[in-house]
Motif scaffolding. Structure first.
Motif, PDB file in Angstrom:
ATOM      1  N   PHE A   1       1.027  -1.128   0.156  1.00 27.56           N
ATOM      2  CA  PHE A   1       0.163  -0.061  -0.142  1.00 27.56           C
ATOM      3  C   PHE A   1       0.800   1.345  -0.036  1.00 27.56           C
ATOM      4  N   LEU A   2       0.251   2.363  -0.637  1.00 25.80           N
ATOM      5  CA  LEU A   2       1.336   3.618  -0.716  1.00 25.80           C
ATOM      6  C   LEU A   2       0.523   4.589   0.390  1.00 25.80           C
ATOM      7  N   PHE A   3       1.340   4.971   1.119  1.00 24.73           N
ATOM      8  CA  PHE A   3       1.070   5.992   2.239  1.00 24.73           C
ATOM      9  C   PHE A   3       1.513   7.413   1.589  1.00 24.73           C
ATOM     10  N   ARG A   4       0.632   8.232   1.839  1.00 24.69           N
ATOM     11  CA  ARG A   4       0.813   9.505   1.365  1.00 24.69           C
ATOM     12  C   ARG A   4       1.352  10.563   2.407  1.00 24.69           C
TER      13      ARG A   4
ATOM     14  N   ASP B   1      -3.325   7.490   4.479  1.00 24.83           N
ATOM     15  CA  ASP B   1      -2.624   8.885   5.140  1.00 24.83           C
ATOM     16  C   ASP B   1      -1.690   8.270   5.724  1.00 24.83           C
ATOM     17  N   GLY B   2      -0.327   9.047   5.515  1.00 20.93           N
ATOM     18  CA  GLY B   2       0.868   8.607   6.343  1.00 20.93           C
ATOM     19  C   GLY B   2       0.796   8.910   7.770  1.00 20.93           C
ATOM     20  N   ALA B   3      -0.127   9.726   8.218  1.00 22.18           N
ATOM     21  CA  ALA B   3      -0.408  10.045   9.798  1.00 22.18           C
ATOM     22  C   ALA B   3      -0.791   8.716  10.268  1.00 22.18           C
ATOM     23  N   ALA B   4      -1.453   7.739   9.536  1.00 23.96           N
ATOM     24  CA  ALA B   4      -2.039   6.597  10.008  1.00 23.96           C
ATOM     25  C   ALA B   4      -0.785   5.648  10.796  1.00 23.96           C
ATOM     26  N   LEU B   5       0.407   5.938  10.325  1.00 24.05           N
ATOM     27  CA  LEU B   5       1.384   4.870  10.613  1.00 24.05           C
ATOM     28  C   LEU B   5       1.881   5.181  12.074  1.00 24.05           C
ATOM     29  N   SER B   6       2.175   4.058  12.797  1.00 24.30           N
ATOM     30  CA  SER B   6       2.972   4.302  14.136  1.00 24.30           C
ATOM     31  C   SER B   6       4.176   3.446  13.673  1.00 24.30           C
ATOM     32  N   LEU B   7       4.490   2.691  12.837  1.00 28.32           N
ATOM     33  CA  LEU B   7       5.949   2.403  12.624  1.00 28.32           C
ATOM     34  C   LEU B   7       6.071   2.144  11.080  1.00 28.32           C
ATOM     35  N   VAL B   8       7.260   2.310  10.707  1.00 24.66           N
ATOM     36  CA  VAL B   8       7.397   1.897   9.295  1.00 24.66           C
ATOM     37  C   VAL B   8       9.034   1.186   9.355  1.00 24.66           C
ATOM     38  N   GLY B   9       9.020  -0.073   8.574  1.00 27.40           N
ATOM     39  CA  GLY B   9      10.179  -0.845   8.399  1.00 27.40           C
ATOM     40  C   GLY B   9      10.679  -0.809   6.974  1.00 27.40           C
ATOM     41  N   GLU B  10      11.849  -0.362   6.679  1.00 29.72           N
ATOM     42  CA  GLU B  10      12.600  -0.367   5.398  1.00 29.72           C
ATOM     43  C   GLU B  10      13.727  -1.555   5.468  1.00 29.72           C
ATOM     44  N   PHE B  11      13.594  -2.269   4.417  1.00 35.60           N
ATOM     45  CA  PHE B  11      15.126  -3.468   4.263  1.00 35.60           C
ATOM     46  C   PHE B  11      15.544  -2.784   3.094  1.00 35.60           C
ATOM     47  N   THR B  12      16.861  -2.433   3.430  1.00 34.27           N
ATOM     48  CA  THR B  12      17.802  -1.890   2.260  1.00 34.27           C
ATOM     49  C   THR B  12      17.903  -2.845   1.287  1.00 34.27           C
ATOM     50  N   SER B  13      18.185  -2.406   0.049  1.00 32.08           N
ATOM     51  CA  SER B  13      19.021  -3.324  -0.977  1.00 32.08           C
ATOM     52  C   SER B  13      19.756  -2.277  -1.591  1.00 32.08           C
TER      53      SER B  13
ATOM     54  N   LYS C   1      13.696   9.138   2.870  1.00 34.18           N
ATOM     55  CA  LYS C   1      12.719   8.468   3.606  1.00 34.18           C
ATOM     56  C   LYS C   1      13.007   8.917   5.126  1.00 34.18           C
ATOM     57  N   LEU C   2      14.099   8.791   5.604  1.00 30.62           N
ATOM     58  CA  LEU C   2      14.502   9.061   6.692  1.00 30.62           C
ATOM     59  C   LEU C   2      14.019  10.360   7.409  1.00 30.62           C
ATOM     60  N   ASP C   3      14.126  11.563   6.327  1.00 27.60           N
ATOM     61  CA  ASP C   3      13.920  12.828   6.489  1.00 27.60           C
ATOM     62  C   ASP C   3      12.202  13.200   6.580  1.00 27.60           C
ATOM     63  N   VAL C   4      11.629  12.197   5.486  1.00 31.43           N
ATOM     64  CA  VAL C   4      10.017  12.428   5.488  1.00 31.43           C
ATOM     65  C   VAL C   4       9.332  11.865   6.799  1.00 31.43           C
ATOM     66  N   TYR C   5       9.697  10.493   6.949  1.00 29.79           N
ATOM     67  CA  TYR C   5       9.400   9.717   8.125  1.00 29.79           C
ATOM     68  C   TYR C   5       9.438  10.571   9.542  1.00 29.79           C
ATOM     69  N   GLY C   6      10.839  11.156   9.841  1.00 27.69           N
ATOM     70  CA  GLY C   6      11.301  11.689  10.558  1.00 27.69           C
ATOM     71  C   GLY C   6      10.441  12.962  11.382  1.00 27.69           C
ATOM     72  N   ARG C   7       9.702  13.394  10.324  1.00 25.80           N
ATOM     73  CA  ARG C   7       8.726  14.471  10.773  1.00 25.80           C
ATOM     74  C   ARG C   7       7.230  13.976  11.191  1.00 25.80           C
ATOM     75  N   LEU C   8       7.076  12.778  10.948  1.00 26.10           N
ATOM     76  CA  LEU C   8       5.481  12.290  11.379  1.00 26.10           C
ATOM     77  C   LEU C   8       5.614  11.049  11.805  1.00 26.10           C
ATOM     78  N   VAL C   9       6.403   9.843  11.524  1.00 32.03           N
ATOM     79  CA  VAL C   9       6.022   8.437  11.955  1.00 32.03           C
ATOM     80  C   VAL C   9       6.817   8.413  13.263  1.00 32.03           C
ATOM     81  N   PRO C  10       5.988   7.868  14.177  1.00 31.33           N
ATOM     82  CA  PRO C  10       6.510   7.464  15.801  1.00 31.33           C
ATOM     83  C   PRO C  10       8.004   6.750  15.532  1.00 31.33           C
ATOM     84  N   VAL C  11       7.911   5.809  14.873  1.00 28.15           N
ATOM     85  CA  VAL C  11       9.268   4.864  14.880  1.00 28.15           C
ATOM     86  C   VAL C  11       9.591   4.410  13.540  1.00 28.15           C
ATOM     87  N   TYR C  12      10.682   4.316  13.152  1.00 32.54           N
ATOM     88  CA  TYR C  12      11.297   4.088  11.813  1.00 32.54           C
ATOM     89  C   TYR C  12      12.406   2.881  12.067  1.00 32.54           C
ATOM     90  N   VAL C  13      12.220   1.701  11.587  1.00 32.63           N
ATOM     91  CA  VAL C  13      13.184   0.886  11.716  1.00 32.63           C
ATOM     92  C   VAL C  13      14.108   0.781  10.220  1.00 32.63           C
TER      93      VAL C  13
END
Length: 165
Positions: free
Chosen positions: A52-55, A83-95, A106-118
């Motif tokens: 799913f795409l979160f805006r 809505d990206g505001a619905a996220l409480s955590l995002v996990g990204e697996f690097t390639s 993504k670190l910059d965008v998530y870091g303004r809104l998402v409570p936890v980024y892994v």
């Protein structure tokens, strides 16, 4: 946007970027992370890896995280993008192809809104947890090597076992 099977589309730096879903070697750590998170999600949230795409309108971005925890009711709406505001955590697996975006944009965008980024860095065999978002990005972070426990902060509040990663 409809993408071919096995691919996802995101808005990165003002461009539509189509990339494949994570490599096979990401399956085990992705499954282990999702299973451990599911036992600790906030009430009314769920952990998933569905495409799913979160805006993020303030940043003019849209991302399809590899793994996410989001409010169930965000998927009761009409349309294709949550809505990206619905996220409480995002996990990204690097390639090799996504590493730069996962660690920078993504670190910059998530870091303004998402409570936890892994960020599960498959190239370095490390996992980093960012939390405490602010208008200037995350205020806190912890990194451990695969095999070590990683503390996932509130609203989850548990030690993630990365032994199987």
């Amino acid at each position: 946007m409809n993408t071919p099977d096995g691919f996802k589309a995101e808005l990165v730096r003002g461009k539509v970027v189509v990339s494949p879903w994570p490599e096979l070697r990401c399956h085990r750590p992705m499954r282990l992370l999702r299973e451990q998170l599911q036992a600790h999600v906030p009430k009314g949230h769920f952990a998933d890896t569905s495409p799913f795409l979160f805006r993020f309108p303030a940043a003019e971005r849209g991302y399809a995280p590899d793994l996410y925890v989001a409010e169930e009711e965000a998927f009761d709406e009409e349309g294709l993008h949550a809505d990206g505001a619905a996220l409480s955590l995002v996990g990204e697996f690097t390639s090799v192809s996504t590493r730069d975006a996962d660690w920078n944009e993504k670190l910059d965008v998530y870091g303004r809104l998402v409570p936890v980024y892994v960020v599960v860095d498959m190239q370095e065999s490390e996992i980093t947890c960012f939390w405490d978002p602010s208008p200037h990005g995350y205020r806190s972070r912890t990194t451990v090597s695969f095999g070590e426990a990683l503390q996932i902060p509130e609203p989850f509040g548990f030690a993630l076992d990365t032994a199987g990663f």
